[in-house]
Design an enzyme around this catalytic site. Structure first.
Site, PDB file in Angstrom:
ATOM      1  NE  ARG A  81      -2.388   0.653   3.557  1.00  0.00           N
ATOM      2  CZ  ARG A  81      -1.597   1.106   4.456  1.00  0.00           C
ATOM      3  NH1 ARG A  81      -1.136   2.305   4.502  1.00  0.00           N
ATOM      4  NH2 ARG A  81      -1.214   0.418   5.753  1.00  0.00           N
ATOM      5  CE1 TYR A  90     -17.402  11.377 -16.179  1.00  0.00           C
ATOM      6  CE2 TYR A  90     -15.779  11.576 -14.123  1.00  0.00           C
ATOM      7  CZ  TYR A  90     -16.611  10.813 -14.965  1.00  0.00           C
ATOM      8  OH  TYR A  90     -16.728   9.511 -14.763  1.00  0.00           O
ATOM      9  CG  ASP A 118      -9.597  15.684 -15.660  1.00  0.00           C
ATOM     10  OD1 ASP A 118      -8.717  15.328 -16.428  1.00  0.00           O
ATOM     11  OD2 ASP A 118     -10.445  15.259 -15.035  1.00  0.00           O
ATOM     12  CE  LYS A 145     -12.499   7.466 -18.976  1.00  0.00           C
ATOM     13  NZ  LYS A 145     -12.458   7.540 -17.435  1.00  0.00           N
TER      14      LYS A 145
END
Length: 388
Positions: free
Chosen positions: A58, A111, A183, A208
C-alpha cells in the site's frame, strides 16, 4: 562500449520518455519490461532495514513506482502518484488540500463524476463550490471568494470540448493565492502539459488514453511541487486507494504507444469532425480542431494536436440522438473513452446523468464520440449509416 556504459542524455523526447522513464531493465534478469511485483509485503534486513525502501505494497510497490516515475516524467513534474481510479485520485487531492469551510470553483461543463464528487460527497463535509465558465478568466475571477482554495479545470472538457487557457487561469490563481488543478485526461501529456503552463496539479483518469486499451482502471496526480508531492503521497498511503501492481503494469504497457496512438486518434477525429460539420442532420459539432470552435486559437497554442474526442448535436432532439447511438455498429455503444476502439454514447442518459437538473446539465440531443484508431474510412461510413 557496452549498452550499460552508454552515457544518459537529458532531456529526452516524449516518445523516448514514454518507453524508458522509470523502466530501467531489471537488474537481476535484464528483463526490459518492469516485472509485476504481485506482492503485499517485503522481507526486512533487521527492524527498519528496508530493501529499496519497500515494506508494504500500500505504501509502495516497485511496479507502481515505475509507473509513478514515468507519469512524472511525461508531465514534466517532480512527483507522480498512481491510484485505483481517476475519482480516487481526485478524492485524495481534495481531502489533502481542502478543509471544512473552503470553496472551489469548478467548470460549467465538468465531468459528471467530478460534479457528483463535489455535490454529493465533498459538500457533505463542509466544502462549498460554485460554477464558472473557465474559458473566461474574468468569470473565474468573479467566482472567487475569500474562502476559495482551488480552481478546477478540464481542458478539453467533457463532454462539450470546451477549451480553457491554462496560462491565463494560472495567472488568475496566482493573483488570488489559490491552486490551479487541471484534468488533462482528454488531451494526455503527449498533447498538452499543464504544469509547464502554470498549473499546480495535473489529474488523469489513466483508464482512458494513458492505458489506451479499455482493459484497466486507474488514476494519477502529478505535481512539480516537492512539498505538495509529499503531502499527496502521505494521503495516498493513509487513504489507500492505490493502483495495484498488475494495473500499474498494464498502464505502463499502454503508455509506451501513447504518442503514436494520439497522433492517429487526432487525425481520425479531425476527419470525423469534417464529416459531421457537413451532415444535414447534425446541428452543431464540438471539436477544438475546427476553426469555428470558440477555443480553437487557445487549443492551437497550448496543444500539440486536437485529440480524439468529438461531440455533436442531432436534429430531432433526444430520441434522434439516442437512435444514432443505437444504429452505430463499428462505434461501440459504451461509456469511457480513450481506447483503441471507437465508442459512442449519449451523455445525458449515460456518463452525465448525474448532472441532470443542475447548472451543468448537458443538451439532450448531444452525442459523444471517442474516435479510435481504426481505418478512418470505415468510421466515416459507420457514422454516415447511423445518421441515416
Amino acid at each position: 562500449m557496452s549498452d550499460d556504459q552508454h552515457p544518459q542524455h537529458a532531456p529526452h523526447g516524449f516518445e523516448t520518455l514514454a518507453i524508458h522513464a522509470g523502466q530501467e531493465p531489471d537488474p537481476l534478469t535484464g528483463a526490459v519490461v518492469p516485472p509485476i511485483y504481485q506482492v503485499s509485503t517485503y522481507k526486512q534486513d533487521g527492524v527498519g532495514g528496508l530493501r529499496g525502501g519497500y515494506e508494504y505494497s500500500r505504501s509502495a510497490n516497485p511496479t507502481r513506482t515505475a509507473l509513478e516515475e514515468n507519469l512524472a516524467a511525461l508531465e514534466g513534474g517532480r512527483r507522480g502518484l498512481a491510484f485505483a481510479s481517476g475519482l480516487a485520485a481526485e478524492d485524495v487531492l481534495l481531502r489533502t488540500l481542502l478543509a471544512p469551510g473552503d470553496h472551489v470553483v469548478i467548470p460549467s461543463d465538468a465531468y459528471g463524476g467530478t460534479f457528483r464528487l463535489f455535490a454529493k460527497v465533498v459538500e457533505r463535509w463542509g466544502v462549498t463550490w460554485s460554477v464558472a465558465n473557465t474559458s473566461d478568466p474574468a468569470a473565474v475571477r468573479a467566482a472567487l471568494t475569500d474562502r476559495t482554495k482551488l480552481i478546477w479545470v478540464e481542458t478539453p472538457s467533457n463532454p462539450l470540448l470546451g477549451i480553457t487557457d491554462i496560462a491565463a487561469l494560472a495567472d488568475v490563481a496566482r493573483g488570488a493565492g489559490v491552486r490551479l488543478v487541471v484534468d488533462n485526461t482528454f488531451a494526455s501529456p503527449y498533447l498538452q502539459q499543464p504544469l509547464a503552463l502554470g498549473a499546480d496539479v495535473v489529474v488523469h483518469s489513466t483508464t482512458k488514453y494513458m492505458g489506451g486499451h479499455s482493459d484497466v482502471v486507474g488514476g494519477a496526480l502529478i505535481t512539480a511541487d516537492d512539498a505538495l508531492g509529499e503531502e499527496l503521497a502521505y494521503h495516498q498511503n493513509a487513504m489507500g486507494a492505490i493502483a495495484g501492481p498488475f494495473d500499474s503494469w498494464l498502464t505502463l504497457r499502454g503508455i509506451k504507444t501513447l504518442a503514436v496512438r494520439m497522433d492517429r486518434h487526432s487525425a481520425n477525429a479531425s476527419r470525423v469532425a469534417e464529416l459531421l460539420v457537413s451532415h444535414p442532420k447534425v446541428t452543431h459539432v464540438y471539436y477544438p480542431g475546427l476553426p469555428e470552435h470558440a477555443g480553437h486559437e487557445v487549443a492551437a497554442k497550448q496543444m500539440r494536436a486536437f485529440g480524439g474526442m468529438v461531440s455533436f448535436r442531432v436534429a430531432g432532439g433526444e430520441e434522434a440522438a439516442v437512435a444514432v447511438c443505437d444504429r452505430a455498429e463499428l462505434f461501440t455503444l459504451g461509456e469511457s473513452l480513450g481506447g483503441v476502439e471507437s465508442l459512442i454514447e449519449h451523455p445525458g442518459r449515460m456518463t452525465h446523468a448525474s448532472v441532470a437538473g443542475s447548472a451543468l446539465e448537458v443538451p439532450a440531443d448531444l452525442v459523444r464520440l471517442s474516435v479510435g484508431i481504426e481505418a478512418v474510412d470505415d468510421l466515416l461510413a459507420d457514422l454516415s449509416r447511423a445518421l441515416g
